[in-house]
Structure formats: C-alpha cells, structure tokens
Motif scaffolding. Structure first.
Motif, PDB file in Angstrom:
ATOM      1  N   SER A  10       0.826  -1.201   0.000  1.00  0.00           N
ATOM      2  CA  SER A  10       0.000   0.000   0.000  1.00  0.00           C
ATOM      3  C   SER A  10       0.863   1.255   0.000  1.00  0.00           C
ATOM      4  CB  SER A  10      -0.899   0.003   1.235  1.00  0.00           C
ATOM      5  OG  SER A  10      -1.628   1.194   1.306  1.00  0.00           O
ATOM      6  N   ILE A  11       0.461   2.243  -0.775  1.00  0.00           N
ATOM      7  CA  ILE A  11       1.161   3.527  -0.784  1.00  0.00           C
ATOM      8  C   ILE A  11       0.553   4.455   0.266  1.00  0.00           C
ATOM      9  CG2 ILE A  11       1.589   5.594  -2.157  1.00  0.00           C
ATOM     10  CD1 ILE A  11       1.749   3.808  -4.594  1.00  0.00           C
ATOM     11  N   ASN A  12      -0.758   4.412   0.425  1.00  0.00           N
ATOM     12  CA  ASN A  12      -1.463   5.323   1.329  1.00  0.00           C
ATOM     13  C   ASN A  12      -1.538   4.822   2.766  1.00  0.00           C
ATOM     14  OD1 ASN A  12      -2.005   6.990  -0.874  1.00  0.00           O
ATOM     15  ND2 ASN A  12      -3.821   5.805  -1.381  1.00  0.00           N
ATOM     16  N   ASP A  13      -1.576   3.524   2.960  1.00  0.00           N
ATOM     17  CA  ASP A  13      -1.757   2.939   4.297  1.00  0.00           C
ATOM     18  C   ASP A  13      -0.476   2.221   4.690  1.00  0.00           C
ATOM     19  OD1 ASP A  13      -2.825   2.050   6.647  1.00  0.00           O
ATOM     20  OD2 ASP A  13      -4.079   0.509   5.740  1.00  0.00           O
ATOM     21  N   ARG A  14       0.564   2.986   4.993  1.00  0.00           N
ATOM     22  CA  ARG A  14       1.839   2.367   5.326  1.00  0.00           C
ATOM     23  C   ARG A  14       2.393   2.983   6.596  1.00  0.00           C
ATOM     24  NH1 ARG A  14       6.203   3.603   0.770  1.00  0.00           N
ATOM     25  NH2 ARG A  14       4.852   2.124  -0.243  1.00  0.00           N
ATOM     26  N   ARG A  25      -5.792  -4.490   2.827  1.00  0.00           N
ATOM     27  CA  ARG A  25      -6.650  -4.020   1.727  1.00  0.00           C
ATOM     28  C   ARG A  25      -7.115  -5.192   0.865  1.00  0.00           C
ATOM     29  NH1 ARG A  25      -3.321  -0.872  -1.797  1.00  0.00           N
ATOM     30  NH2 ARG A  25      -2.901  -2.876  -2.736  1.00  0.00           N
TER      31      ARG A  25
END
Length: 65
Positions: A10-14, A25
């Motif tokens: 994930s790029i947004n949830d890291r 996800r």
C-alpha cells in the motif's frame, strides 16, 4: 465477475513499507488490527520469524497504486 484487489504494498496505508496495509486491503481487514496481531505473533515467536517474513514480503510484493 468482480476480481479481488491484487496483493501489493500500500502507498497510502503504510507505517514502514506498506506490506501489512496491502494485505489488509486485499482481504478487506482492518490494517490497524492486522498490525497489532502481527506484532503480537512476532513477539510470541521470538520476533525473528516475523521480521524475516516482513522483509521477504517487502522484497517480493510489488508497490501498489
């Protein structure tokens, strides 16, 4: 037919590399709950296997969009 999301980091949830955010996800789980569970299991297994698995997944999983 609806295809499930692919397994990717994930790029947004890291927090570190997005590995657990991507797994959460993909399966529709809570990323916070998965992170807590992962830390608990890693501590109970003397932490080494958990760290090793995370590093391997970091190298193997592609970065998502």
């Amino acid at each position: 037919m609806n295809q499930p999301a692919t397994l990717s980091r994930s790029i947004n949830d890291r927090v570190l590399a997005g590995v657990l955010g991507g797994i959460a996800r993909r399966f529709g789980w809570s990323s916070t709950l998965l992170r807590v569970l992962y830390v608990v299991v890693s501590i109970l297994s003397a932490a080494f296997p958990g760290i090793l698995v995370y590093l391997v997944l970091w190298l193997v999983m592609p970065e998502g969009d």
